[in-house]
Motif scaffolding. Structure first.
Motif, short mmCIF file in Angstrom:
data_model
loop_
_atom_site.label_atom_id
_atom_site.label_comp_id
_atom_site.label_asym_id
_atom_site.label_seq_id
_atom_site.Cartn_x
_atom_site.Cartn_y
_atom_site.Cartn_z
N TYR A 92 -8.18 11.47 1.99
CA TYR A 92 -8.90 12.73 2.10
C TYR A 92 -9.38 13.23 0.74
O TYR A 92 -10.43 13.87 0.64
CB TYR A 92 -8.02 13.79 2.80
CG TYR A 92 -7.99 13.60 4.30
CD1 TYR A 92 -8.87 14.29 5.13
CD2 TYR A 92 -7.11 12.70 4.89
CE1 TYR A 92 -8.87 14.11 6.50
CE2 TYR A 92 -7.10 12.50 6.26
CZ TYR A 92 -7.98 13.20 7.07
OH TYR A 92 -7.99 13.01 8.42
N GLN A 93 -8.64 12.92 -0.31
CA GLN A 93 -9.09 13.29 -1.65
C GLN A 93 -10.32 12.49 -2.03
O GLN A 93 -11.26 13.02 -2.64
CB GLN A 93 -7.95 13.05 -2.66
CG GLN A 93 -8.23 13.58 -4.06
CD GLN A 93 -9.01 12.59 -4.93
OE1 GLN A 93 -9.02 11.37 -4.65
NE2 GLN A 93 -9.65 13.09 -5.98
N SER A 94 -10.35 11.22 -1.63
CA SER A 94 -11.51 10.37 -1.96
C SER A 94 -12.75 10.83 -1.22
O SER A 94 -13.88 10.59 -1.67
CB SER A 94 -11.21 8.91 -1.59
OG SER A 94 -11.19 8.72 -0.19
N LYS A 110 4.52 12.51 -7.59
CA LYS A 110 3.90 11.40 -8.32
C LYS A 110 2.82 10.73 -7.48
O LYS A 110 1.72 10.42 -7.97
CB LYS A 110 4.97 10.39 -8.71
CG LYS A 110 4.47 9.23 -9.56
CD LYS A 110 5.61 8.30 -9.96
CE LYS A 110 5.11 7.12 -10.80
NZ LYS A 110 6.23 6.22 -11.18
N TYR A 111 3.09 10.51 -6.20
CA TYR A 111 2.15 9.82 -5.33
C TYR A 111 0.87 10.63 -5.13
O TYR A 111 -0.22 10.07 -5.08
CB TYR A 111 2.83 9.57 -3.98
CG TYR A 111 2.04 8.68 -3.03
CD1 TYR A 111 2.28 7.31 -2.98
CD2 TYR A 111 1.08 9.21 -2.17
CE1 TYR A 111 1.58 6.49 -2.11
CE2 TYR A 111 0.37 8.40 -1.30
CZ TYR A 111 0.62 7.04 -1.27
OH TYR A 111 -0.08 6.24 -0.40
N ALA A 112 1.02 11.94 -4.97
CA ALA A 112 -0.13 12.81 -4.67
C ALA A 112 -0.79 13.37 -5.92
O ALA A 112 -1.63 14.26 -5.83
CB ALA A 112 0.29 13.95 -3.75
N THR A 113 -0.43 12.86 -7.09
CA THR A 113 -1.12 13.22 -8.33
C THR A 113 -2.18 12.16 -8.60
O THR A 113 -1.86 11.00 -8.86
CB THR A 113 -0.14 13.32 -9.51
OG1 THR A 113 0.83 14.34 -9.24
CG2 THR A 113 -0.88 13.65 -10.79
N LEU A 155 -2.71 17.42 -9.10
CA LEU A 155 -1.80 17.41 -7.95
C LEU A 155 -2.52 17.94 -6.71
O LEU A 155 -3.19 18.97 -6.77
CB LEU A 155 -0.57 18.28 -8.24
CG LEU A 155 0.47 18.40 -7.14
CD1 LEU A 155 1.08 17.04 -6.82
CD2 LEU A 155 1.56 19.39 -7.54
N TYR A 156 -2.34 17.22 -5.58
CA TYR A 156 -3.06 17.60 -4.37
C TYR A 156 -2.15 18.01 -3.22
O TYR A 156 -2.64 18.22 -2.10
CB TYR A 156 -3.97 16.45 -3.92
CG TYR A 156 -5.20 16.33 -4.79
CD1 TYR A 156 -6.38 16.99 -4.46
CD2 TYR A 156 -5.18 15.58 -5.96
CE1 TYR A 156 -7.51 16.91 -5.27
CE2 TYR A 156 -6.30 15.49 -6.78
CZ TYR A 156 -7.46 16.16 -6.42
OH TYR A 156 -8.57 16.08 -7.23
#
Length: 434
Positions: free
Chosen positions: A125-127, A154-157, A162-163
């Motif tokens: 979704y960030q992409s 860490k994964y969502a950074t 940070l998302y």
């Protein structure tokens, strides 16, 4: 003279009416501009706020199971705790959640201001440029990413931003039947492969139809297989390509098949067959997620829970999922963003109600509390946090990895050799990537 006075009076009235019309139009425009800026909620009358109104926030979640009431309880408590914001909590059907979310985000209709998202969905979704970084929102609200478990942060950074604000982590864990353990003389849950292999031998009693470990052929292999591969030093994704036909991965598939060949597990286990036997007291060990707790409690099972043992020879690694809060990029209204920050600050310090649903929360403040530590099940689950890994951070990973599950089933059922099954899975995955 009388006539002149009447003219003056009429003129004054006209001016007053014109002023009222202008003010009304201006108010409507301001309201429309606010909505267009990303505030899908409205303001309602409230007590105690300086404006006499509350800013409303639309919050979506996929908690359509037994976990829904626990989140609703948190929302209700927050709404009662202050008079500036009102969170409107909407539960979407879990199976349709992302389809509904895609429509809302792409069309803007009934778009949520805040939503729950599984952490492995965040990169996709960030992409698509549909999420906004929450660093500034968090800082303004006094939320520190260091106050949460490290893995989901860490994964969502992504690109140093940070998302998500993590809510929980749900790793695969080991459930075991305490009564069967006692009868077999197994005094403690196994922690490594040697202990596990020895325990399931003792726990198996074919004359009574009792098995040490019933190997699932389908779900929840999505949690079990990746854990085994990582534990044995293998990877699902090597950085450029799928890699689940490596010697390390194939060895773990063979280990699963060997338990069927040895009679530790019955053959031809159907979907949920391992869980049915566990509920019947005929399966001593099951690997599954924290979401099974309520079902086992309701069944009155005398069960225990432990960290998944390290079966592989390389390291401890446990596949997990995670729920977190994300904000659509289209939400730009300052009042709405302030309300989101205020709500998330509240949740981060008051998520004990969520822990009561059986979930191990990601907030270190809550994990460190005496109340959480007293929750034997949840605190045990949280012991996995230092070893958890999420799905590879690869776009459309769910589609890419899908062939693995049917091919893994073929290997466990003896329809293909482990090597052939994993080679076929890799070939199909590569085709899906084209």
């Amino acid at each position: 003279m009388k006539r002149s006075m009447q003219k003056v009076t009429s003129l004054i009235l006209m001016v007053m009416m014109l002023a009222m019309v202008v003010a009304a139009c201006g108010g409507n425009n301001a309201k429309n501009n606010s909505a267009n800026a990303g505030n899908s909620g409205k303001e309602t009358q409230g007590e105690g706020s300086s404006s006499g109104k509350k800013t409303e926030l639309l919050f979506w979640s996929p908690f359509s199971g037994s976990d829904g009431p626990f989140m609703k309880k948190i929302v209700d408590k927050y709404n009662s705790s202050q008079d500036k914001y009102k969170v409107n909590f909407v539960i979407q059907p879990n199976g349709e959640y992302y389809k509904q979310l895609d429509v809302a985000l792409s069309t803007g209709k009934e778009r949520p201001d805040l939503m729950i998202m599984h952490v492995d969905q965040v990169p996709t979704y960030q992409s698509k440029d549909q999420l906004q970084a929450v660093d500034e929102l968090a800082a303004t609200a006094g939320i520190n990413s260091a106050d949460f478990a490290e893995a989901p942060v860490k994964y969502a950074t992504i690109d140093s931003k940070l998302y998500t604000i993590p809510l929980d982590i749900h790793p695969v864990v080991m459930y075991y039947n305490k009564d069967l353990f006692e009868k077999a003389g197994v005094t403690a849950p196994p922690t490594n492969r040697a202990e596990f292999d020895a325990a399931v031998e003792k726990l198996t009693d074919k004359s009574k139809g009792v098995y040490g470990y019933v190997v699932p052929t389908l779900w929840p292999q999505q949690f079990i297989f990746p854990s085994l591969v990582w534990q044995n030093g293998g990877e699902l994704w090597n950085g450029t390509d799928v890699a689940y036909n490596s010697p390390e991965a194939v060895e773990m598939v063979q280990w699963l098949r060997d338990m069927v060949d040895k009679g530790i597990s019955p053959a031809n286990v159907q979907q949920d067959g391992e869980n049915t036997l566990f509920l019947q007291g005929k399966n001593a060990i099951q690997f599954n997620g924290p979401w099974m707790k309520s079902q086992f409690d309701e069944a009155g099972l005398n069960y225990g829970v432990a960290v998944m043992p390290q079966i592989g020879k390389a390291k401890q690694a446990i596949y997990a999922g995670s729920h977190g809060f994300v904000v659509p990029k289209a939400v730009t209204d300052s009042n709405t963003l302030a309300g989101i920050g205020d709500f998330l600050k509240y949740v981060s310090g008051n998520s004990l109600d969520w822990a009561e649903s059986g979930q191990a929360v990601a907030s270190k403040t809550v994990m460190d509390s005496a109340e959480f530590k007293a929750m034997e099940f949840q605190s045990t689950v949280s012991q996995s946090f230092s070893s958890v890994q999420f799905a590879p951070n690869v776009l459309n990973w769910g589609t890419i990895v899908e062939p693995v599950w049917s091919e893994l089933s073929n290997a466990i059922l003896g329809k293909k050799s482990p090597q052939q099954a994993m080679d076929d899975a890799v070939a199909k995955s590569r085709q899906a990537m084209k």
